[in-house]
Enzyme design. Structure first.
Site, short mmCIF file in Angstrom:
data_model
loop_
_atom_site.label_atom_id
_atom_site.label_comp_id
_atom_site.label_asym_id
_atom_site.label_seq_id
_atom_site.Cartn_x
_atom_site.Cartn_y
_atom_site.Cartn_z
N LYS A 147 0.92 -0.91 -0.68
CA LYS A 147 -0.40 -0.30 -0.08
C LYS A 147 0.52 1.21 0.11
CE LYS A 147 -4.28 1.51 2.11
NZ LYS A 147 -5.03 1.81 1.04
N LEU A 204 -5.04 -4.92 -4.09
CA LEU A 204 -4.74 -5.31 -2.66
C LEU A 204 -5.18 -5.49 -1.57
CD1 LEU A 204 -2.91 -3.44 -0.54
CD2 LEU A 204 -5.14 -1.87 -0.70
N1 PMP Z 1 -7.69 -1.69 -3.05
C1 PMP Z 1 -7.34 -0.65 -3.83
C2 PMP Z 1 -6.33 0.10 -4.72
C3 PMP Z 1 -7.49 1.11 -2.17
O1 PMP Z 1 -6.56 1.94 -2.51
C4 PMP Z 1 -8.17 0.39 -1.10
C5 PMP Z 1 -8.01 1.28 -0.34
N2 PMP Z 1 -7.39 1.55 0.15
C6 PMP Z 1 -8.81 -0.78 -1.22
C7 PMP Z 1 -8.40 -2.74 -2.71
C8 PMP Z 1 -9.66 -0.65 0.15
O2 PMP Z 1 -8.54 -1.58 1.06
P1 PMP Z 1 -9.31 -1.51 2.55
O3 PMP Z 1 -10.72 -2.54 2.47
O4 PMP Z 1 -8.47 -2.31 3.37
O5 PMP Z 1 -9.49 -0.66 3.27
#
Ligand code: PMP
Length: 283
Positions: A147, A204
């Site tokens: 991330k 992610l």
């Molecule tokens: N994919 C990407 C590319 C993201 O930026 C995010 C949010 N930050 C997510 C998925 C979702 O992740 P999370 O549920 O941990 O917010």
């Protein structure tokens, strides 16, 4: 009104918070981040976010600026100092400041920056009517499992969506949907199976994704973690996205084509309901 933010050991008014121009987060996007949502003044799913932060740091051989417990204490202090009932806490770790050089400098002190943002999460108008998305080529780098703050490609995709009159973009690689520009992407097949991309370097590992899949399983909903094409998405009964600050949000059209009857689908709405119920219980 000015916020109190956190920068490297200090709580400061946002105008007084400073980071070096030599900071590698600024020069190389050599930085990772996390966003935790806040409901009733309490952090939601924060353990998961701390776990992923550790993983991102380790993948980049970046020093940990503080322990997970210390970070959580700072998050809670910021929530309190800024009177956040509903919103988010953003945190960013950079490799720190050093003379500009592509190789990682030895022994720089990582920077830790955190701030809060107020946001209406429970009564989101987008969740009520659903969002519209366009598809766009996934031009991001190949380690999307980390991330990092290198978010320009995602930002460009979102701008492209806005220019097309849509709310967001679903990113497509080799004919398959990877994820949303800042969310994980799901479809529900005509036989009621929830399909979302399997984990790997291409997406992610969403913390909300993990919770949503667990809740879906507990509801007896069939789940398949696999790639799906844009055509399969267009033929789906429903579509939705998940992220920390939007929870579960229905997608009602893709590239201008209605999904199902063009209104939020029952499975997406059910998952949003039970996710929020659980989050509110924990908060
Ligand atoms: N994919 C990407 C590319 C993201 O930026 C995010 C949010 N930050 C997510 C998925 C979702 O992740 P999370 O549920 O941990 O917010």
């Amino acid at each position: 009104m000015s916020r109190i933010v956190y920068v490297n050991g200090k709580f400061l008014p946002e105008e007084d918070a400073k980071i070096s121009v030599f900071d590698r987060g600024f020069l190389f996007a050599d930085a990772v981040y996390e966003v935790s949502s806040v409901l009733n003044g309490k952090l939601i799913d924060n353990e998961g976010h701390m776990w992923r932060l550790k993983r991102s740091l380790d993948e980049l051989e970046m020093q940990h600026p503080a322990s997970a417990e210390e970070i959580e204490t700072i998050q809670k202090t910021l929530i309190e100092k800024n009177g956040i009932e509903e919103g988010l806490v953003y945190l960013q770790v950079t490799r720190g400041a050093a003379d500009r050089d592509f190789t990682y400098p030895a022994n720089t002190k990582p920077s830790l920056v955190m701030f809060t943002q107020k946001k209406n999460l429970l009564e989101s108008p987008q969740a009520k009517v659903g969002i519209t998305v366009i598809t766009s080529p996934d031009i991001r780098w190949q380690r999307r499992d980390i991330k990092t703050v290198s978010l320009l490609a995602a930002s460009m995709a979102k701008m492209q969506a806005k220019a097309a009159g849509a709310d967001d973009a679903w990113l497509v690689e080799d004919g398959f949907v990877t994820e949303g520009s800042s969310s994980n992407a799901y479809i529900v097949t005509q036989d009621g199976t929830v399909v979302t991309r399997h984990l790997g370097n291409e997406i992610l590992a969403g913390i909300t994704r993990k919770a949503a899949l667990r809740l879906a399983e507990e509801e007896g909903i069939k789940i398949e973690e696999r790639s799906f094409t844009v055509d399969e998405a267009l033929a789906a009964a429903e579509a939705f996205v998940t992220s920390a600050t939007t929870f579960v949000t229905p997608v009602v059209s893709i590239d201008g084509q209605k999904i199902g009857d063009g209104t939020p689908g029952p499975i997406a709405q059910k998952l949003r309901g039970i996710y929020m119920e659980e989050a509110l219980k924990a908060s």
